[in-house]
Design an enzyme around this catalytic site. Sequence first.
Site, PDB file in Angstrom:
ATOM      1  N   ASP A  16      36.377  35.281 -45.019  1.00  0.00           N
ATOM      2  CA  ASP A  16      37.322  36.541 -45.134  1.00  0.00           C
ATOM      3  C   ASP A  16      38.147  36.710 -44.104  1.00  0.00           C
ATOM      4  O   ASP A  16      38.725  37.954 -43.731  1.00  0.00           O
ATOM      5  CB  ASP A  16      36.550  37.672 -45.555  1.00  0.00           C
ATOM      6  N   GLY A  37      36.726  34.726 -52.144  1.00  0.00           N
ATOM      7  CA  GLY A  37      37.801  35.495 -52.628  1.00  0.00           C
ATOM      8  C   GLY A  37      39.090  35.515 -51.622  1.00  0.00           C
ATOM      9  O   GLY A  37      38.923  36.145 -50.512  1.00  0.00           O
TER      10      GLY A  37
END
Length: 425
Positions: A13, A40
């Site tokens: 991230d 993600g």
Amino acid sequence: MAGVVVVGSMWGDEGKGKVTDYLAQKADAVVRYAGGNNAGHTIVYDGKKFALKLIPSGIFSGHEVIMGNGMVVNPKAFLEEVRYLNDAGIDTSRIKVSDRCHVILPYHLEIDAIQEKRKGDKNIGTTKKGIGPTYVDKYSRIGIRMGEFIDEELFLERLKETFPMKVMEYPELEEKYSVESIFEEYKEYAKAIKPLVCDTGMLLDEYLQQDRKVLFEGAQGAMLDIDYGTYPFVTSSHPGANGVCEGAGIGPLYIKEAIGIIKAYTTRVGSGPFPTELFDEVGDLIRERGHEYGTVTQRARRTGWFDAVVVNQSRRMSSLTGISLMLLDVLSGFETIKICKAYRLDGKEIYGLPSTVKDIERVEPVYEEMPGWQEDITHVQSFEELPVHCQNYIRRIEELIHCPVVMFSVGPDRNQTVVLKDIQF
Ligand code: GDP
Ligand code: IMO
Ligand code: MG
């Protein structure tokens, strides 16, 4: 030699999606080589925010995007992501999927959840997407590869061999799944994916031989590396540049630059040691200002000060040639900022990450403190425009990690990116 790698250099991230999307503007192809939909990656494109889990972030730049053999691919999640992009008007016809990547089937997700439950308070805090169990099958040589999955007869044959073995280990699986139920649902997904499947290693070799520009998009972060991360609190692949060769099917000499993506502070999601973690209001403030909540699981990310030991470990593993320093804007407004330059263990200063969790949990960060800056920097377009204390912070990070900062970022948008040294393919 025309390969550039974007490498997560903390615990994930760090802003890989944004940097990949930015650099993809100059690339001919963008390739993912590790992990699956545990990732993600956030991209702000045309003023809209997209979160990609499987499909490389280069999809917004109109180039070829490749999902390499080192990935583990959930066919259902893949097709959902294709639909999500198509609904937003993004063309997905240029996706190629490796015939050698391993397929995540529903029982892998179930096994992930069972294992986490069995571990009790020692759980890893996985994303429960079946990543670890799929890599286990790959290395146990009972996994189903994409090339087999898209051949209906072969898929059924392989499922008949492998599913009963899994049931022997995890009898609970039989309550929810059978060979027939999985086959009936997944053979339809296989038909939809089949036209995209090819030998992506061969394709990439062709591109690289022709000096076409290939960008490799790392997923996760080096501290989640199966060998060099905070084992066992890691993922099951090699997220760094060290994973590109095995995960994309090319040799090391094609990699020209490896850009480490780091935050101006540190975050981690899931369990495991985190030496510079903050448990006070400073940590909360960083979480709120940086909107540090997981893209995949929405979990609150743990936050802490910048850790040079972690980034040095990543630099060594990936031969980083440059750093992209992200989320610098989040640190505006602090009186002072701490940087961890080493760890103290048993009275000695150390500069490498110990191999056992027991020792990583015992280390004490050795901090130095620097004056912070108060100004909003979200509109800054050059290094010189940054407040002097912010400039000093960047220069000190460079010294401590032995690598130049070649880009920095002051907001999620493409135009909130400042390039200090052009990255050449
Ligand atoms: P990835 O997994 O490495 O691609 O990173 P994530 O997308 O999971 O998390 C990074 C988050 O930070 C995303 O929400 C990005 O939109 C956001 N972001 C990226 N760069 C910056 C920046 O410089 N400043 C701020 N405020 N947000 C950023
Ligand atoms: P991106 O690409 C942050 C973490 C999980 C867990 C551990 C193992 O967005 O940076 P897994 O499901 O992989 O078996 O979980 O790894 N993890 C991530 N943390 N960002 C990611 O991806 C991650 N992918 C996995 O939280 O601690
Ligand atoms: Mg992410």
